[in-house]
Motif scaffolding. Sequence first.
Motif, PDB file in Angstrom:
ATOM      1  N   TYR A  91       3.983  -0.114   5.683  1.00 35.62           N
ATOM      2  CA  TYR A  91       5.700  -0.067   4.916  1.00 35.62           C
ATOM      3  C   TYR A  91       5.136   1.634   4.716  1.00 35.62           C
ATOM      4  O   TYR A  91       4.346   2.276   4.541  1.00 35.62           O
ATOM      5  CB  TYR A  91       5.382  -0.612   3.824  1.00 35.62           C
ATOM      6  CG  TYR A  91       5.263  -2.086   3.699  1.00 35.62           C
ATOM      7  CD1 TYR A  91       6.269  -2.999   4.072  1.00 35.62           C
ATOM      8  CD2 TYR A  91       4.143  -2.773   3.531  1.00 35.62           C
ATOM      9  CE1 TYR A  91       5.981  -4.259   4.369  1.00 35.62           C
ATOM     10  CE2 TYR A  91       3.675  -4.250   3.479  1.00 35.62           C
ATOM     11  CZ  TYR A  91       4.794  -4.875   3.943  1.00 35.62           C
ATOM     12  OH  TYR A  91       4.904  -6.185   3.941  1.00 35.62           O
ATOM     13  N   SER A  92       6.365   2.255   4.740  1.00 34.01           N
ATOM     14  CA  SER A  92       6.565   3.442   4.305  1.00 34.01           C
ATOM     15  C   SER A  92       6.467   3.784   2.922  1.00 34.01           C
ATOM     16  O   SER A  92       6.350   2.760   1.993  1.00 34.01           O
ATOM     17  CB  SER A  92       8.207   3.989   4.660  1.00 34.01           C
ATOM     18  OG  SER A  92       9.100   3.578   3.568  1.00 34.01           O
ATOM     19  N   ALA A  97       6.967   2.150  -2.906  1.00 31.29           N
ATOM     20  CA  ALA A  97       7.471   2.402  -4.204  1.00 31.29           C
ATOM     21  C   ALA A  97       8.485   1.244  -4.712  1.00 31.29           C
ATOM     22  O   ALA A  97       8.354   1.128  -5.681  1.00 31.29           O
ATOM     23  CB  ALA A  97       7.969   3.917  -4.178  1.00 31.29           C
ATOM     24  N   GLU A  98       9.269   1.069  -3.791  1.00 33.48           N
ATOM     25  CA  GLU A  98      10.278   0.033  -4.169  1.00 33.48           C
ATOM     26  C   GLU A  98       9.741  -1.514  -4.296  1.00 33.48           C
ATOM     27  O   GLU A  98      10.149  -2.025  -5.201  1.00 33.48           O
ATOM     28  CB  GLU A  98      11.287  -0.179  -2.979  1.00 33.48           C
ATOM     29  CG  GLU A  98      12.386  -1.351  -3.254  1.00 33.48           C
ATOM     30  CD  GLU A  98      13.491  -1.065  -4.186  1.00 33.48           C
ATOM     31  OE1 GLU A  98      13.997  -2.043  -4.654  1.00 33.48           O
ATOM     32  OE2 GLU A  98      13.603   0.192  -4.760  1.00 33.48           O
ATOM     33  N   ALA A  99       8.815  -1.788  -3.530  1.00 37.01           N
ATOM     34  CA  ALA A  99       8.063  -2.823  -3.868  1.00 37.01           C
ATOM     35  C   ALA A  99       7.328  -2.807  -5.267  1.00 37.01           C
ATOM     36  O   ALA A  99       7.237  -4.178  -5.929  1.00 37.01           O
ATOM     37  CB  ALA A  99       7.062  -3.309  -2.682  1.00 37.01           C
ATOM     38  N   VAL A 138       8.402   7.248 -10.087  1.00 37.06           N
ATOM     39  CA  VAL A 138       7.614   7.554  -8.822  1.00 37.06           C
ATOM     40  C   VAL A 138       8.304   7.219  -7.793  1.00 37.06           C
ATOM     41  O   VAL A 138       8.683   8.239  -6.834  1.00 37.06           O
ATOM     42  CB  VAL A 138       6.271   6.971  -8.844  1.00 37.06           C
ATOM     43  CG1 VAL A 138       5.848   7.105  -7.289  1.00 37.06           C
ATOM     44  CG2 VAL A 138       5.200   7.477  -9.782  1.00 37.06           C
ATOM     45  N   GLN A 139       9.053   6.110  -7.803  1.00 39.06           N
ATOM     46  CA  GLN A 139      10.183   5.773  -6.737  1.00 39.06           C
ATOM     47  C   GLN A 139      11.413   6.857  -6.764  1.00 39.06           C
ATOM     48  O   GLN A 139      11.718   7.239  -5.594  1.00 39.06           O
ATOM     49  CB  GLN A 139      10.749   4.488  -7.008  1.00 39.06           C
ATOM     50  CG  GLN A 139      11.541   3.967  -5.731  1.00 39.06           C
ATOM     51  CD  GLN A 139      12.016   2.716  -6.232  1.00 39.06           C
ATOM     52  OE1 GLN A 139      11.938   2.118  -7.039  1.00 39.06           O
ATOM     53  NE2 GLN A 139      13.111   1.924  -5.492  1.00 39.06           N
ATOM     54  N   HIS A 145       4.398   9.798  -3.046  1.00 40.32           N
ATOM     55  CA  HIS A 145       3.142   9.709  -3.963  1.00 40.32           C
ATOM     56  C   HIS A 145       2.805   8.158  -4.042  1.00 40.32           C
ATOM     57  O   HIS A 145       2.035   7.548  -4.937  1.00 40.32           O
ATOM     58  CB  HIS A 145       3.120  10.547  -5.265  1.00 40.32           C
ATOM     59  CG  HIS A 145       3.098  11.679  -5.068  1.00 40.32           C
ATOM     60  ND1 HIS A 145       1.950  12.656  -4.357  1.00 40.32           N
ATOM     61  CD2 HIS A 145       3.887  12.672  -5.492  1.00 40.32           C
ATOM     62  CE1 HIS A 145       2.400  13.707  -4.218  1.00 40.32           C
ATOM     63  NE2 HIS A 145       3.397  13.850  -4.909  1.00 40.32           N
ATOM     64  N   ALA A 146       3.705   7.067  -3.462  1.00 44.87           N
ATOM     65  CA  ALA A 146       3.543   5.700  -3.642  1.00 44.87           C
ATOM     66  C   ALA A 146       2.238   5.322  -3.468  1.00 44.87           C
ATOM     67  O   ALA A 146       1.375   4.367  -4.082  1.00 44.87           O
ATOM     68  CB  ALA A 146       4.532   5.005  -3.010  1.00 44.87           C
TER      69      ALA A 146
END
Length: 165
Positions: A91-92, A97-99, A138-139, A145-146
């Motif tokens: 994953y990017s 970050a979204e997850a 962070v997202q 930085h995720a």
Amino acid sequence: MAHSQETRQAVRRAYVVERLALERAAKRNGVSYHTARAWKKKAREDGDDWDRARAATRMAQGGLGDLTAQLLEDFAILFQHTVEEVQSGQYSALQKAEAISRLSDAYTKTVKAAGGGDPRIARLSVALEVLERLAGFVQAQFPEHAGALMAVLEPFGQELAAAYG
């Protein structure tokens, strides 16, 4: 034979979160029972009581409380497995970050719903809400930085369990 910190954490997670017997948790992760027992003893001396953390997964007792505790425990196990998938999957940084943000939101809401009558769960809920806000921050501000945040969340979760469990 020296084992990695990841192996030690995997044994702890299998024992505490998945509620496996220490011998099974050790065997699953390629560690001798004696090594796992030594890690557990050392962790207790350092303030991370694996048995206390394991017992915290069943905070409520009796009747509906048992059902709530079981559902919360099942959700926590699913949450942990999903976090591991996000960590190891392709994953990017933005997707990670979204997850993290969505997982934190779901976990916070679940713990809040279950914690109405237990002040320990309520305190843990506040701590998880802080993590949710951090993940969202962070997202939005530092999506690159995720990956680093994911690396920190698991061991920090052990700190939260020790502090609020």
